[in-house]
Design a protein around this motif. Structure first.
Motif, short mmCIF file in Angstrom:
data_model
loop_
_atom_site.label_atom_id
_atom_site.label_comp_id
_atom_site.label_asym_id
_atom_site.label_seq_id
_atom_site.Cartn_x
_atom_site.Cartn_y
_atom_site.Cartn_z
N GLU A 138 45.37 42.96 38.70
CA GLU A 138 44.31 42.26 37.97
C GLU A 138 43.12 41.97 38.87
O GLU A 138 41.96 42.10 38.47
CB GLU A 138 44.85 40.97 37.35
N LYS A 141 41.25 45.17 39.42
CA LYS A 141 40.48 45.54 38.23
C LYS A 141 39.16 44.77 38.17
O LYS A 141 38.13 45.32 37.79
CB LYS A 141 41.30 45.26 36.96
N GLN A 144 36.94 46.34 40.60
CA GLN A 144 36.49 47.63 40.10
C GLN A 144 35.33 47.47 39.11
O GLN A 144 34.35 48.22 39.14
CB GLN A 144 37.66 48.35 39.41
#
Length: 270
Positions: A138, A141, A144
């Motif tokens: 998480e 992410k 990202q």
């Protein structure tokens, strides 16, 4: 879709009609949940297909202690301890059904202590590991998303995600090696997708474009033990059947019926 539901139902009924799963010894499960209000009504439930079914209920005492007792063992599988507010956690009921679990309502998995049942000790060690890995993913992410315009950084983040994914696979492989008799080892093995070998060439030198699909479909159930009634009481059986019939079988009645007949003939022990 109606045909699919019928197939799934028949597949489950026929595949496990040979096993009822009752065992001698009795159930004596003591669960202490610190922070659980006195007189909270708690339930013991089990998976079956894509649903969960209540098997017993009792109230917590002033110390958050809940005890489920039965003169005979429960059919083996993965159960759910359900508390008010739809909070729950999973319990493996297998050959050992007399043990204790203790945790805190603020963080059930992290604070879980199991006494008298190695299967559930292993299981909660795994859940704590997975919880940590999920938090890593998480966080990556979020990184990202923030770095979506930076191709170099995005590539680095994807590589880190792959490392976490490989770490999870390595953990499961080590789990299966260290605890070969544990039911969760069988669950891990069953949940793995088949590894597709390199695509062979056709006589004309071109790659066989349908090979990966055909191989994956043909070997999808290789590691699934349809004679093990414990899988009835897990979410895995339904998810495997649903994926197979929705994604690997042509969605026309004739194909669905043919595939269901194949599955029953191949895997049911009569």
């Amino acid at each position: 879709m109606n045909t699919l539901r019928i197939v799934k139902f028949l597949g489950i009924c026929f595949a496990f009609c040979i096993c009822s799963g009752a065992y001698a010894g009795g159930l004596n499960l003591k669960v202490t949940v610190h922070g659980l209000r006195p007189d909270s009504l708690c339930f013991l439930a089990n998976y079956f297909g894509d649903k969960q079914y209540l098997q017993d209920s009792t109230k917590a005492d002033a110390n958050g202690v809940v005890i489920f007792q039965k003169p005979e063992q429960m059919p083996r599988g993965i159960y759910l301890f359900v508390m008010p507010g739809k909070k729950y956690f999973e319990v493996v009921l297998d050959t050992i059904q007399e043990f204790q679990m203790e945790s805190d309502i603020g963080d059930i998995i992290r604070n879980m202590k199991v006494t008298g049942c190695p299967e559930n000790e292993y299981f909660y060690n795994y859940l704590r590991f997975i919880d940590g890995a999920s938090n890593e993913i998480e966080d990556l992410k979020r990184q990202q998303t923030a770095a979506k315009d930076d191709s170099v950084l995005t590539k680095s983040i994807k590589e880190k995600m792959t490392l976490v994914d490989n770490k999870v696979k390595d953990y499961k492989n080590a789990y299966m090696k260290d605890h070969p008799e544990a039911f969760m080892s069988k669950v891990f093995k069953t949940s793995q997708d088949p590894t597709v070998p390199p695509t062979p060439l056709l006589p004309n030198g071109a790659k066989d474009s349908t090979f990966a699909y055909r191989y994956f479909k043909a070997h999808y159930f290789d590691d699934f033990d349809f004679s093990d009634a414990r899988f009835l009481r897990t979410p895995l059986l339904n998810s495997k059947l649903e994926y197979y019939f929705k994604n690997l079988v042509y969605q026309i009645p004739d194909s669905i019926i043919t595939e269901s007949n194949w599955l029953v003939e191949k895997h049911v022990l009569i």
